[in-house]
Motif scaffolding. Structure first.
Motif, PDB file in Angstrom:
ATOM      1  N   ILE A  48       2.719   2.333   6.862  1.00  0.00           N
ATOM      2  CA  ILE A  48       2.903   3.309   5.786  1.00  0.00           C
ATOM      3  C   ILE A  48       4.216   3.069   5.046  1.00  0.00           C
ATOM      4  O   ILE A  48       4.256   3.048   3.815  1.00  0.00           O
ATOM      5  CB  ILE A  48       2.862   4.747   6.353  1.00  0.00           C
ATOM      6  N   LEU A  49       5.289   2.870   5.794  1.00  0.00           N
ATOM      7  CA  LEU A  49       6.614   2.742   5.181  1.00  0.00           C
ATOM      8  C   LEU A  49       6.873   1.356   4.599  1.00  0.00           C
ATOM      9  O   LEU A  49       7.612   1.219   3.623  1.00  0.00           O
ATOM     10  CB  LEU A  49       7.700   3.093   6.206  1.00  0.00           C
ATOM     11  N   PHE A  50       6.292   0.325   5.207  1.00  0.00           N
ATOM     12  CA  PHE A  50       6.523  -1.051   4.763  1.00  0.00           C
ATOM     13  C   PHE A  50       5.195  -1.794   4.642  1.00  0.00           C
ATOM     14  O   PHE A  50       4.939  -2.757   5.376  1.00  0.00           O
ATOM     15  CB  PHE A  50       7.440  -1.784   5.750  1.00  0.00           C
ATOM     16  N   GLU A  53       0.333  -5.094   2.156  1.00  0.00           N
ATOM     17  CA  GLU A  53      -0.666  -5.212   1.088  1.00  0.00           C
ATOM     18  C   GLU A  53      -1.271  -3.842   0.844  1.00  0.00           C
ATOM     19  O   GLU A  53      -1.094  -2.920   1.643  1.00  0.00           O
ATOM     20  CB  GLU A  53      -1.753  -6.218   1.479  1.00  0.00           C
ATOM     21  N   GLN A  54      -1.981  -3.711  -0.250  1.00  0.00           N
ATOM     22  CA  GLN A  54      -2.645  -2.450  -0.562  1.00  0.00           C
ATOM     23  C   GLN A  54      -3.783  -2.224   0.437  1.00  0.00           C
ATOM     24  O   GLN A  54      -4.605  -3.111   0.656  1.00  0.00           O
ATOM     25  CB  GLN A  54      -3.206  -2.492  -1.989  1.00  0.00           C
ATOM     26  N   THR A  57      -9.340   2.419   1.119  1.00  0.00           N
ATOM     27  CA  THR A  57      -9.347   3.864   1.358  1.00  0.00           C
ATOM     28  C   THR A  57      -9.514   4.205   2.828  1.00  0.00           C
ATOM     29  O   THR A  57      -8.735   4.989   3.385  1.00  0.00           O
ATOM     30  CB  THR A  57     -10.464   4.537   0.538  1.00  0.00           C
ATOM     31  N   LEU A  58     -10.513   3.639   3.480  1.00  0.00           N
ATOM     32  CA  LEU A  58     -10.780   3.992   4.871  1.00  0.00           C
ATOM     33  C   LEU A  58      -9.648   3.551   5.797  1.00  0.00           C
ATOM     34  O   LEU A  58      -9.258   4.290   6.704  1.00  0.00           O
ATOM     35  CB  LEU A  58     -12.115   3.397   5.328  1.00  0.00           C
ATOM     36  N   THR A  59      -9.083   2.380   5.562  1.00  0.00           N
ATOM     37  CA  THR A  59      -7.942   1.934   6.363  1.00  0.00           C
ATOM     38  C   THR A  59      -6.755   2.859   6.152  1.00  0.00           C
ATOM     39  O   THR A  59      -6.067   3.244   7.105  1.00  0.00           O
ATOM     40  CB  THR A  59      -7.556   0.485   6.002  1.00  0.00           C
TER      41      THR A  59
END
Length: 150
Positions: A48-50, A53-54, A57-59
């Motif tokens: 989440i913080l670092f 890659e994009q 949605t589910l991930t």
């Protein structure tokens, strides 16, 4: 004896007290909560913080859920009895993952290294939860009165 004292005495006589588990059990629960925090925090909060890659949605939903779950486990270190539902959730999701993901993949010969590795994580989690959760307390606090009609 006045009416107020009489009522409180009757309530004291009729109310059932729920015995707390022994301190050693509470300490084991705290260790399990702390292991959950450590195990979940590195993988999920770093994603989440670092992000590398994009995320799809589910991930993103899964990573966010487990990050939030790690925060709830921090509360479990401080209040182990109040956060027993977190341990129950962990026990149930690992059990259902084996039933709904691992076993069908094995049946259809679709196993891979990730599935095999996570199976052992789930088995370890299930065993630890089964041993550490104070089942007598869970029964008395959550289940005993569940089906009583009032």
């Amino acid at each position: 004896m006045d009416l107020k004292q009489s009522i409180s005495q009757k309530q004291a006589n009729t109310s059932t007290t729920i015995t707390r588990p022994p301190k050693w059990r509470l300490h084991l629960m705290r260790v399990l909560f702390l292991l959950n925090v450590i195990g979940l925090a590195f993988d999920n909060w770093s994603a989440i913080l670092f992000p590398k890659e994009q995320m799809d949605t589910l991930t993103g939903v899964a990573i966010s859920f487990w990050a939030a779950f790690s925060l709830l486990n921090i509360l479990g270190v401080r209040f182990p009895l109040k956060l027993i539902p977190i341990l129950l959730l962990q026990l149930l999701y690992k059990t259902t993952w084996i039933i709904g993901t691992y076993l069908p993949a094995k049946k259809n010969e679709l196993l891979n290294d990730d599935l095999e590795a996570f199976l052992w994580v789930c088995i370890a989690g299930i065993v630890l939860n089964l041993l550490i959760i104070p089942w007598g307390y869970v029964y008395r606090f959550y289940l005993k009165g569940f089906f009583e009609l009032k």
